[in-house]
Design a protein around this motif. Structure first.
Motif, mmCIF file in Angstrom:
data_model
loop_
_atom_site.group_PDB
_atom_site.id
_atom_site.type_symbol
_atom_site.label_atom_id
_atom_site.label_comp_id
_atom_site.label_asym_id
_atom_site.label_seq_id
_atom_site.Cartn_x
_atom_site.Cartn_y
_atom_site.Cartn_z
ATOM 1 N N THR A 99 3.476 9.099 2.492
ATOM 2 C CA THR A 99 4.744 8.863 1.803
ATOM 3 C C THR A 99 5.892 8.600 2.760
ATOM 4 O O THR A 99 6.951 8.168 2.334
ATOM 5 N N GLY A 100 5.711 8.888 4.033
ATOM 6 C CA GLY A 100 6.799 8.736 5.002
ATOM 7 C C GLY A 100 7.671 9.977 5.067
ATOM 8 O O GLY A 100 8.604 10.050 5.848
ATOM 9 N N GLN A 101 7.375 10.970 4.229
ATOM 10 C CA GLN A 101 8.124 12.226 4.224
ATOM 11 C C GLN A 101 7.226 13.393 4.604
ATOM 12 O O GLN A 101 7.535 14.533 4.333
ATOM 13 N N GLY A 102 6.066 13.089 5.186
ATOM 14 C CA GLY A 102 5.131 14.120 5.596
ATOM 15 C C GLY A 102 4.044 14.400 4.571
ATOM 16 O O GLY A 102 3.081 15.076 4.860
ATOM 17 N N GLY A 103 4.179 13.884 3.350
ATOM 18 C CA GLY A 103 3.193 14.116 2.302
ATOM 19 C C GLY A 103 2.322 12.898 2.067
ATOM 20 O O GLY A 103 2.383 11.912 2.807
ATOM 21 N N PHE A 104 1.528 12.978 1.011
ATOM 22 C CA PHE A 104 0.602 11.898 0.675
ATOM 23 C C PHE A 104 0.659 11.608 -0.817
ATOM 24 O O PHE A 104 1.123 12.436 -1.599
ATOM 25 N N ALA A 105 0.189 10.416 -1.203
ATOM 26 C CA ALA A 105 0.200 9.994 -2.600
ATOM 27 C C ALA A 105 -1.121 9.337 -2.950
ATOM 28 O O ALA A 105 -1.798 8.765 -2.098
ATOM 29 N N ARG A 106 -1.484 9.427 -4.226
ATOM 30 C CA ARG A 106 -2.681 8.760 -4.752
ATOM 31 C C ARG A 106 -2.267 8.061 -6.036
ATOM 32 O O ARG A 106 -1.586 8.645 -6.870
ATOM 33 N N ASP A 107 -2.674 6.792 -6.198
ATOM 34 C CA ASP A 107 -2.276 5.980 -7.344
ATOM 35 C C ASP A 107 -3.425 5.755 -8.317
ATOM 36 O O ASP A 107 -4.578 5.571 -7.904
ATOM 37 N N TYR A 108 -3.058 5.718 -9.591
ATOM 38 C CA TYR A 108 -3.994 5.427 -10.682
ATOM 39 C C TYR A 108 -3.373 4.333 -11.539
ATOM 40 O O TYR A 108 -2.161 4.321 -11.748
ATOM 41 N N THR A 109 -4.188 3.419 -12.037
ATOM 42 C CA THR A 109 -3.680 2.387 -12.945
ATOM 43 C C THR A 109 -4.015 2.771 -14.377
ATOM 44 O O THR A 109 -5.063 3.359 -14.646
ATOM 45 N N VAL A 110 -3.096 2.425 -15.278
ATOM 46 C CA VAL A 110 -3.316 2.667 -16.694
ATOM 47 C C VAL A 110 -2.706 1.503 -17.467
ATOM 48 O O VAL A 110 -1.602 1.060 -17.158
ATOM 49 N N LYS A 111 -3.459 0.985 -18.429
ATOM 50 C CA LYS A 111 -2.962 -0.123 -19.255
ATOM 51 C C LYS A 111 -2.234 0.472 -20.450
ATOM 52 O O LYS A 111 -2.793 1.299 -21.175
ATOM 53 N N LEU A 112 -0.990 0.017 -20.631
ATOM 54 C CA LEU A 112 -0.152 0.539 -21.703
ATOM 55 C C LEU A 112 0.414 -0.598 -22.529
ATOM 56 O O LEU A 112 0.596 -1.707 -22.036
#
Length: 151
Positions: free
Chosen positions: A58-71
């Motif tokens: 994330t650039g702030q020391g943490g991490f992220a994981r992405d999921y896609t969802v159709k809406l």
């Protein structure tokens, strides 16, 4: 040196450099495509997963994981994220990449996250799970629910 010869030499040098740049950019785009591949949420509304240091920094020391969802336009969405391992933040990104909604701490005063939003445009959205600052990695539960109106 002959002017015609010098002009011809510049053309020979510029064309290969341009082709080389195109080749490098194409390879970079292919590499990025392989590195970033959000996980599709298909017929899954609740899941357990693990945020790790192999996920998106994330650039702030943490991490992220992405999921896609159709809406669909008009969907009312609830996204619930909980973790015993890290202080969670949930973000919903619109099809154009802009932030549609975000929540850090849920209404119960915990470090879990809960957000509600109405969808104004049909498309593929990104649900981003991330840790606050440097709070880390670990197991989390994600629940994405399309709310139905009471009849």
């Amino acid at each position: 040196m002959n002017k015609g010869f010098a002009a011809g030499l510049r053309k020979v040098i510029i064309v290969p450099a341009t082709l080389l740049a195109i080749s490098i950019n194409t390879r970079a785009a292919v590499a990025q495509n392989k590195l970033y591949s959000p996980i599709p949420l298909i017929n899954t509304t609740e899941l357990s997963d693990t945020l790790s240091d192999k996920d998106i920094p994330t650039g702030q020391g943490g991490f992220a994981r992405d999921y896609t969802v159709k809406l669909e336009k008009g969907d009312n969405l609830a996204v619930d994220l909980s973790s015993e391992s890290f202080d969670s933040i949930i973000t919903l990104l619109a099809p154009d990449g802009s932030t549609l909604a975000e929540n850090d701490d849920g209404p119960d005063g915990s470090s879990n996250s809960l957000l509600f939003t109405r969808i104004n445009e049909t498309g593929t959205y990104i649900v981003r799970v991330r840790s606050f600052g440097e709070t880390g990695v670990g197991i989390f539960k994600l629940k994405v629910t399309k709310l139905q109106p009471i009849k």
